[in-house]
Write a protein that holds these residues in place. Structure first.
Motif, PDB file in Angstrom:
ATOM      1  N   LYS A  71      61.495  23.570  40.088  1.00 22.91           N
ATOM      2  CA  LYS A  71      61.841  22.210  39.527  1.00 22.91           C
ATOM      3  C   LYS A  71      60.729  21.536  39.895  1.00 22.91           C
ATOM      4  N   ASP A  72      59.819  21.606  40.953  1.00 26.93           N
ATOM      5  CA  ASP A  72      58.670  20.980  41.043  1.00 26.93           C
ATOM      6  C   ASP A  72      57.756  21.125  39.872  1.00 26.93           C
ATOM      7  N   ARG A  73      57.585  22.490  39.308  1.00 29.33           N
ATOM      8  CA  ARG A  73      56.686  22.617  38.151  1.00 29.33           C
ATOM      9  C   ARG A  73      57.322  21.992  36.809  1.00 29.33           C
ATOM     10  N   ASP A  74      58.749  21.960  36.793  1.00 25.93           N
ATOM     11  CA  ASP A  74      59.180  21.233  35.574  1.00 25.93           C
ATOM     12  C   ASP A  74      59.016  19.665  35.551  1.00 25.93           C
ATOM     13  N   GLU A  75      59.150  19.303  36.855  1.00 29.52           N
ATOM     14  CA  GLU A  75      58.657  17.658  36.922  1.00 29.52           C
ATOM     15  C   GLU A  75      56.951  17.243  36.533  1.00 29.52           C
ATOM     16  N   ARG A  76      56.259  18.369  36.937  1.00 31.36           N
ATOM     17  CA  ARG A  76      54.969  17.875  36.657  1.00 31.36           C
ATOM     18  C   ARG A  76      54.454  18.625  35.176  1.00 31.36           C
ATOM     19  N   ARG A  77      55.352  19.082  34.526  1.00 32.58           N
ATOM     20  CA  ARG A  77      55.042  19.839  33.245  1.00 32.58           C
ATOM     21  C   ARG A  77      54.429  19.049  32.213  1.00 32.58           C
ATOM     22  N   LEU A  78      54.757  17.719  32.099  1.00 32.96           N
ATOM     23  CA  LEU A  78      54.206  16.693  31.320  1.00 32.96           C
ATOM     24  C   LEU A  78      53.063  15.783  31.593  1.00 32.96           C
ATOM     25  N   ASN A  79      52.604  16.059  33.083  1.00 35.51           N
ATOM     26  CA  ASN A  79      51.640  15.293  33.643  1.00 35.51           C
ATOM     27  C   ASN A  79      50.377  16.018  33.446  1.00 35.51           C
ATOM     28  N   ILE A  80      49.484  14.907  33.299  1.00 39.17           N
ATOM     29  CA  ILE A  80      48.038  15.369  33.429  1.00 39.17           C
ATOM     30  C   ILE A  80      47.220  14.676  34.686  1.00 39.17           C
ATOM     31  N   VAL A  81      46.244  15.215  35.128  1.00 41.46           N
ATOM     32  CA  VAL A  81      45.516  14.575  36.225  1.00 41.46           C
ATOM     33  C   VAL A  81      43.891  14.337  35.575  1.00 41.46           C
ATOM     34  N   ILE A  82      43.602  12.989  35.836  1.00 37.88           N
ATOM     35  CA  ILE A  82      42.202  12.854  35.388  1.00 37.88           C
ATOM     36  C   ILE A  82      41.568  12.565  36.640  1.00 37.88           C
ATOM     37  N   LYS A  83      40.388  13.222  36.645  1.00 41.56           N
ATOM     38  CA  LYS A  83      39.394  13.066  37.855  1.00 41.56           C
ATOM     39  C   LYS A  83      38.103  12.446  37.218  1.00 41.56           C
ATOM     40  N   GLY A  84      37.373  11.543  38.254  1.00 45.73           N
ATOM     41  CA  GLY A  84      36.177  11.197  37.907  1.00 45.73           C
ATOM     42  C   GLY A  84      36.239  10.056  37.430  1.00 45.73           C
ATOM     43  N   LEU A  85      37.387   9.217  37.142  1.00 55.16           N
ATOM     44  CA  LEU A  85      37.330   7.709  36.118  1.00 55.16           C
ATOM     45  C   LEU A  85      36.725   6.678  37.135  1.00 55.16           C
ATOM     46  N   GLY A  86      36.712   6.700  38.264  1.00 54.12           N
ATOM     47  CA  GLY A  86      36.049   5.776  39.064  1.00 54.12           C
ATOM     48  C   GLY A  86      36.872   4.427  39.331  1.00 54.12           C
ATOM     49  N   ASN A  87      36.549   3.273  39.071  1.00 52.39           N
ATOM     50  CA  ASN A  87      37.394   2.054  39.443  1.00 52.39           C
ATOM     51  C   ASN A  87      38.352   1.954  38.322  1.00 52.39           C
ATOM     52  N   ILE A  88      39.740   1.888  38.620  1.00 54.90           N
ATOM     53  CA  ILE A  88      40.625   1.587  37.830  1.00 54.90           C
ATOM     54  C   ILE A  88      41.386   0.142  38.264  1.00 54.90           C
ATOM     55  N   GLY A  89      41.633  -0.606  37.239  1.00 58.61           N
ATOM     56  CA  GLY A  89      42.291  -1.991  37.730  1.00 58.61           C
ATOM     57  C   GLY A  89      43.880  -1.829  37.700  1.00 58.61           C
ATOM     58  N   GLU A  90      44.575  -2.860  37.740  1.00 63.14           N
ATOM     59  CA  GLU A  90      45.794  -2.942  37.967  1.00 63.14           C
ATOM     60  C   GLU A  90      46.702  -2.348  36.992  1.00 63.14           C
ATOM     61  N   LYS A  91      46.549  -2.250  35.984  1.00 62.40           N
ATOM     62  CA  LYS A  91      46.995  -1.912  34.465  1.00 62.40           C
ATOM     63  C   LYS A  91      46.679  -0.382  34.186  1.00 62.40           C
ATOM     64  N   ILE A  92      47.039   0.318  35.066  1.00 63.46           N
ATOM     65  CA  ILE A  92      46.368   1.835  34.902  1.00 63.46           C
ATOM     66  C   ILE A  92      46.994   2.552  33.818  1.00 63.46           C
ATOM     67  N   LYS A  93      48.225   2.325  33.469  1.00 58.94           N
ATOM     68  CA  LYS A  93      48.794   2.929  32.195  1.00 58.94           C
ATOM     69  C   LYS A  93      48.073   2.436  31.107  1.00 58.94           C
ATOM     70  N   GLU A  94      47.732   1.298  30.768  1.00 62.41           N
ATOM     71  CA  GLU A  94      47.165   0.994  29.590  1.00 62.41           C
ATOM     72  C   GLU A  94      45.701   1.263  29.611  1.00 62.41           C
ATOM     73  N   GLU A  95      44.957   1.310  30.774  1.00 61.81           N
ATOM     74  CA  GLU A  95      43.737   1.591  30.829  1.00 61.81           C
ATOM     75  C   GLU A  95      43.374   3.049  30.668  1.00 61.81           C
ATOM     76  N   ILE A  96      44.495   3.991  30.832  1.00 64.03           N
ATOM     77  CA  ILE A  96      44.537   5.319  30.495  1.00 64.03           C
ATOM     78  C   ILE A  96      44.552   5.565  29.079  1.00 64.03           C
ATOM     79  N   GLU A  97      45.496   4.820  28.443  1.00 66.52           N
ATOM     80  CA  GLU A  97      45.743   5.029  27.192  1.00 66.52           C
ATOM     81  C   GLU A  97      44.585   4.428  26.183  1.00 66.52           C
ATOM     82  N   LYS A  98      43.758   3.401  26.725  1.00 69.77           N
ATOM     83  CA  LYS A  98      42.575   3.077  26.054  1.00 69.77           C
ATOM     84  C   LYS A  98      41.635   3.997  26.134  1.00 69.77           C
TER      85      LYS A  98
END
Length: 156
Positions: free
Chosen positions: A8-35
């Protein structure tokens, strides 16, 4: 029961990506990642959600095909200190760490090794991690004790 929870845990994580090393991310995380994905990977990614978890950012893709495109294009980040990985459970992360350590040792011996999720490619042939002999999986590594002295430890 434990296997069901793990699946169940694997299924919940199946569509997730982890991004390391981005540094400072502002308040609008989703928009910044899409950009970021649009600029660096040339992918129009409409993420379902994104959040910060400690030092990393986790993004939930809308489809598995979208995640595959991101994972295929992550090679464009070569030479940077930014990495995109699958979102793994604690147990899976520990297994991947063992595989990476083992692969490093094999490369030092001159073998051509690639690492996948729960599998390794040795000299052009993919094999599951479970089928690697256990005595090969366990290798010596140096560990610093509390007093700063180096000691040999044969366990993971």
């Amino acid at each position: 029961m434990k296997r069901l929870v793990s699946e169940k845990d694997r299924d919940e994580r199946r569509l997730n990506i982890v991004i390391k090393g981005l540094g400072n991310i502002g308040e609008k995380i989703k928009e910044e990642i899409e950009k970021f994905l649009k600029e660096k990977l040339a992918i129009e990614a409409g993420l379902e959600a994104a959040w910060k978890s400690g030092q990393v950012v986790v993004g939930k893709c809308t489809s598995y095909e979208q995640k595959e495109r991101i994972m295929k294009n992550k090679a464009r980040l070569a030479g940077t200190r930014i990495y995109i990985e699958n979102d793994l459970s604690f147990e899976d992360r520990k297994i991947q760490e063992k595989i990476a350590r083992w692969a490093r040792g094999q490369r030092e011996k001159g073998k051509e090794v690639k690492v996948g999720l729960g599998r390794v490619m040795v000299d052009g042939k993919w094999i599951r991690w479970e089928s690697v002999p256990e005595e090969e999986q366990v290798s010596e590594r140096q560990v610093r004790g509390k007093d700063g002295q180096e000691s040999m430890d044969k366990s993971f």
